[in-house]
Structures are given as structure tokens and as C-alpha cells.
Scaffold this motif. Sequence first.
Motif, PDB file in Angstrom:
ATOM      1  N   ILE A 239       0.868  -1.189   0.000  1.00  0.00           N
ATOM      2  CA  ILE A 239       0.000   0.000   0.000  1.00  0.00           C
ATOM      3  C   ILE A 239       0.896   1.227   0.000  1.00  0.00           C
ATOM      4  N   THR A 240       0.957   1.928  -1.119  1.00  0.00           N
ATOM      5  CA  THR A 240       1.824   3.101  -1.256  1.00  0.00           C
ATOM      6  C   THR A 240       1.018   4.315  -1.707  1.00  0.00           C
ATOM      7  N   LEU A 241       1.595   5.495  -1.474  1.00  0.00           N
ATOM      8  CA  LEU A 241       0.933   6.728  -1.901  1.00  0.00           C
ATOM      9  C   LEU A 241       0.828   6.786  -3.421  1.00  0.00           C
ATOM     10  N   LYS A 242       1.832   6.241  -4.123  1.00  0.00           N
ATOM     11  CA  LYS A 242       1.798   6.249  -5.584  1.00  0.00           C
ATOM     12  C   LYS A 242       0.611   5.435  -6.096  1.00  0.00           C
ATOM     13  N   LYS A 243       0.419   4.237  -5.532  1.00  0.00           N
ATOM     14  CA  LYS A 243      -0.709   3.398  -5.956  1.00  0.00           C
ATOM     15  C   LYS A 243      -2.038   4.058  -5.594  1.00  0.00           C
ATOM     16  N   LEU A 244      -2.079   4.703  -4.441  1.00  0.00           N
ATOM     17  CA  LEU A 244      -3.304   5.385  -4.031  1.00  0.00           C
ATOM     18  C   LEU A 244      -3.631   6.519  -4.993  1.00  0.00           C
ATOM     19  N   ASP A 245      -2.610   7.256  -5.418  1.00  0.00           N
ATOM     20  CA  ASP A 245      -2.811   8.349  -6.362  1.00  0.00           C
ATOM     21  C   ASP A 245      -3.332   7.818  -7.702  1.00  0.00           C
ATOM     22  N   ILE A 246      -2.773   6.697  -8.170  1.00  0.00           N
ATOM     23  CA  ILE A 246      -3.233   6.086  -9.431  1.00  0.00           C
ATOM     24  C   ILE A 246      -4.693   5.633  -9.286  1.00  0.00           C
ATOM     25  N   PHE A 247      -4.996   5.005  -8.152  1.00  0.00           N
ATOM     26  CA  PHE A 247      -6.368   4.545  -7.895  1.00  0.00           C
ATOM     27  C   PHE A 247      -7.350   5.717  -7.915  1.00  0.00           C
TER      28      PHE A 247
ATOM     29  N   PHE B 172      -7.959   6.988 -11.395  1.00  0.00           N
ATOM     30  CA  PHE B 172      -8.864   6.094 -12.118  1.00  0.00           C
ATOM     31  C   PHE B 172     -10.314   6.311 -11.682  1.00  0.00           C
ATOM     32  N   MET B 173     -10.528   6.467 -10.381  1.00  0.00           N
ATOM     33  CA  MET B 173     -11.885   6.691  -9.872  1.00  0.00           C
ATOM     34  C   MET B 173     -12.454   8.004 -10.407  1.00  0.00           C
ATOM     35  N   ARG B 174     -11.599   8.969 -10.609  1.00  0.00           N
ATOM     36  CA  ARG B 174     -12.055  10.279 -11.095  1.00  0.00           C
ATOM     37  C   ARG B 174     -12.337  10.242 -12.594  1.00  0.00           C
ATOM     38  N   THR B 175     -11.487   9.555 -13.363  1.00  0.00           N
ATOM     39  CA  THR B 175     -11.640   9.557 -14.823  1.00  0.00           C
ATOM     40  C   THR B 175     -12.602   8.462 -15.317  1.00  0.00           C
ATOM     41  N   GLY B 176     -12.611   7.326 -14.639  1.00  0.00           N
ATOM     42  CA  GLY B 176     -13.566   6.277 -14.977  1.00  0.00           C
ATOM     43  C   GLY B 176     -13.070   5.202 -15.911  1.00  0.00           C
ATOM     44  N   THR B 177     -11.964   5.435 -16.624  1.00  0.00           N
ATOM     45  CA  THR B 177     -11.445   4.407 -17.539  1.00  0.00           C
ATOM     46  C   THR B 177      -9.931   4.308 -17.390  1.00  0.00           C
ATOM     47  N   LEU B 178      -9.395   3.146 -17.735  1.00  0.00           N
ATOM     48  CA  LEU B 178      -7.949   2.943 -17.673  1.00  0.00           C
ATOM     49  C   LEU B 178      -7.220   3.872 -18.648  1.00  0.00           C
ATOM     50  N   ALA B 179      -7.804   4.040 -19.840  1.00  0.00           N
ATOM     51  CA  ALA B 179      -7.153   4.866 -20.866  1.00  0.00           C
ATOM     52  C   ALA B 179      -7.046   6.324 -20.416  1.00  0.00           C
TER      53      ALA B 179
ATOM     54  N   ALA C  24      -3.869  10.876 -18.052  1.00  0.00           N
ATOM     55  CA  ALA C  24      -3.728  11.908 -17.012  1.00  0.00           C
ATOM     56  C   ALA C  24      -2.434  11.745 -16.227  1.00  0.00           C
ATOM     57  N   LEU C  25      -2.007  10.511 -16.047  1.00  0.00           N
ATOM     58  CA  LEU C  25      -0.823  10.225 -15.233  1.00  0.00           C
ATOM     59  C   LEU C  25       0.458  10.112 -16.053  1.00  0.00           C
TER      60      LEU C  25
ATOM     61  N   SER D 234       1.133   3.983 -18.961  1.00  0.00           N
ATOM     62  CA  SER D 234       0.403   3.104 -19.868  1.00  0.00           C
ATOM     63  C   SER D 234      -0.819   2.554 -19.146  1.00  0.00           C
ATOM     64  N   ALA D 235      -1.827   2.134 -19.923  1.00  0.00           N
ATOM     65  CA  ALA D 235      -3.021   1.547 -19.323  1.00  0.00           C
ATOM     66  C   ALA D 235      -2.675   0.281 -18.552  1.00  0.00           C
ATOM     67  N   VAL D 236      -1.686  -0.449 -19.038  1.00  0.00           N
ATOM     68  CA  VAL D 236      -1.251  -1.673 -18.350  1.00  0.00           C
ATOM     69  C   VAL D 236      -0.678  -1.340 -16.975  1.00  0.00           C
ATOM     70  N   SER D 237       0.115  -0.258 -16.878  1.00  0.00           N
ATOM     71  CA  SER D 237       0.699   0.146 -15.595  1.00  0.00           C
ATOM     72  C   SER D 237      -0.374   0.559 -14.597  1.00  0.00           C
ATOM     73  N   VAL D 238      -1.416   1.254 -15.091  1.00  0.00           N
ATOM     74  CA  VAL D 238      -2.514   1.665 -14.228  1.00  0.00           C
ATOM     75  C   VAL D 238      -3.250   0.427 -13.710  1.00  0.00           C
ATOM     76  N   HIS D 239      -3.543  -0.510 -14.600  1.00  0.00           N
ATOM     77  CA  HIS D 239      -4.249  -1.731 -14.208  1.00  0.00           C
ATOM     78  C   HIS D 239      -3.426  -2.535 -13.209  1.00  0.00           C
TER      79      HIS D 239
END
Length: 304
Positions: free
Chosen positions: A5-13, A16-23, A28-29, A32-37
Amino acid sequence: MDDGITLKKLDIFLTFMRTGTLAEAAEALGLSAVSVHRAIHSLEEALKCPLFRQEGRLLVPLPSAQVLAEQGQQVLASLDDAIKAVRETAGVYSNQFKLGALYSLTLGTVPQLIAGLKLRKGELNIELSLDSNTVLFNKLKALELDVILVALEPGFEDPDFITLPLFEDDICLAVPPDSPLQALPQTNLDNLNDATFVTLAKGFATSQDSYRAFDKAGMTPNVVMQVSDIFSLISMVSAGVGLALLPRRVEAVFENKIRLIPLAPECQVTQQISMVCLASRERDPRILSCIAECRSYARRIASK
């Protein structure tokens, strides 16, 4: 807390919650979509509970994801507030700028530098502290001051500090205006063994430079008084309490109170007036502005 559980992963999460899609989250970040997933899946594993359900190629947030989004935003906001509070307490990246200087530099150097600094960075709230070389260095090390203007010893080098020379100044003999000595073109201090002297207390650059000059002349001065600022020292000389050694920069302002006589080459001493800051804080925007203004000031002095 699980190391996953890291701040970086929390920021990515949260992105994603704000934008709604991996793409969109990836765009925004700058990932790649794979890195976000992968980051979201890793966060689920560290939390040991699901955050989304898979519907085709979509990730649909579960109630657990909504709770983490709300709490996570509060965590990042609190962390941001904490960072700002810490920096302000330490005087870093705030509008408060604490400048330290020798008393004698208030006669010309300090007002000019402050005026130039305000033009460069008008929002700065500049706080000026006046003291001895020793005290100013101690306050700089303790982060109580951002920049100091002091006299450095010849050959001064220390990797903990950034130094910028401003100008050199000669040490002269100060006498009352009615003293018969004031007609001399220069003086060797060893002719003044019977004279009385007043000096600044230990820790002041001019006090140290005075004793350097006395040592060069091979004499032990008859010191009848020590004072804690250069203006009191000038008053004592003017009143006839004793002679003193002073930097030439005070002459223009106090020529009605004292006369300055150059020292003979064999006992001559020069002060190197410099700006000093901690090397670890050189990139502070306020300090960078001060360095730029000091460079400009040094060029103006050198061109005169």
C-alpha cells in the motif's frame, strides 16, 4: 501496514476513480493503461479485498472502492497540509525570508540588496537580523536564517555552504576628527604602542581583523573598552575614549565623527564581504532570488 500500500498506488487509484477508464487515467498520469491496471490490482492484493468487479473490459467500482476513494482523498489532503506546515515551520518555500547581516552593512549594502530583492520577488516578507559573524553563522546552521551577509576569513572553504563574494574592504585606523593623527597619509600600528584602543567584542569580524592587523604590526594594543556594535564603537572613538580599527565603508556616513587613516602595507588587512547560504538549501526559490540580486550588486560594485 502492508508494504504494497503506497501513496503512488493510491494516487493512481484515485485518478482512475475520477476519470472512470484505464485509458483516461493513463493519459492523465503519463503512464500506460497496463501500468494503471497493474497498480490497481496490486493495491487490491495489499488490501486483501476486492475493489472492482470485471464487466467485460470494464472495471466497475465496488462499495469498498468508494470508501477507499473518500478516505484516500482525505489522506492525500492531510499529507499535503502536513508538508506545507513543515515547510513553513522550517522557513522553506514560504513568503518569509530571514536575512542576517553585519551592523556595518546596513549603511549601504543591505538597503540596496533588500530593495533589489523586493523588485525581483515583491511578495517576500523580509526579516532582517543584525549580529556578529559568529552568531549569524550559528543561526544559519540552525535554519533560523536563510541567508547571511558576513566577512569571510581568507581562503574560507566549506562544502556545507555556498558563498558569493560581494566586495572587499580595507581596515583603517579610526581617530577623532581633531586628532593630530588624522593628517597622516598612512600609519604603521607599531607607532601607537602608547595609545588606547576600543574594539568590538569577540565574534565580530572587525574585532578579529583588528587583532590580525595588530599581530602583523607586532604590537599588543592597550584595549580600554569592548562594545557590541560598530555604531557604539564609532561613538567611543569620536568621544576620544580610544582609537579603533574600522572598515572603510563607514567613512562616508560618519566622516563628521571620525577620520580613517589607511594602514601601512606591512600591517594592512582586507575584509571579504560575502553572501552565505547552506548548500542544502541553494535551490530554494527565495534564496535563488537573493543569489541573483547579490550577483547583480557585486557586478555594480566592481564596475565603479
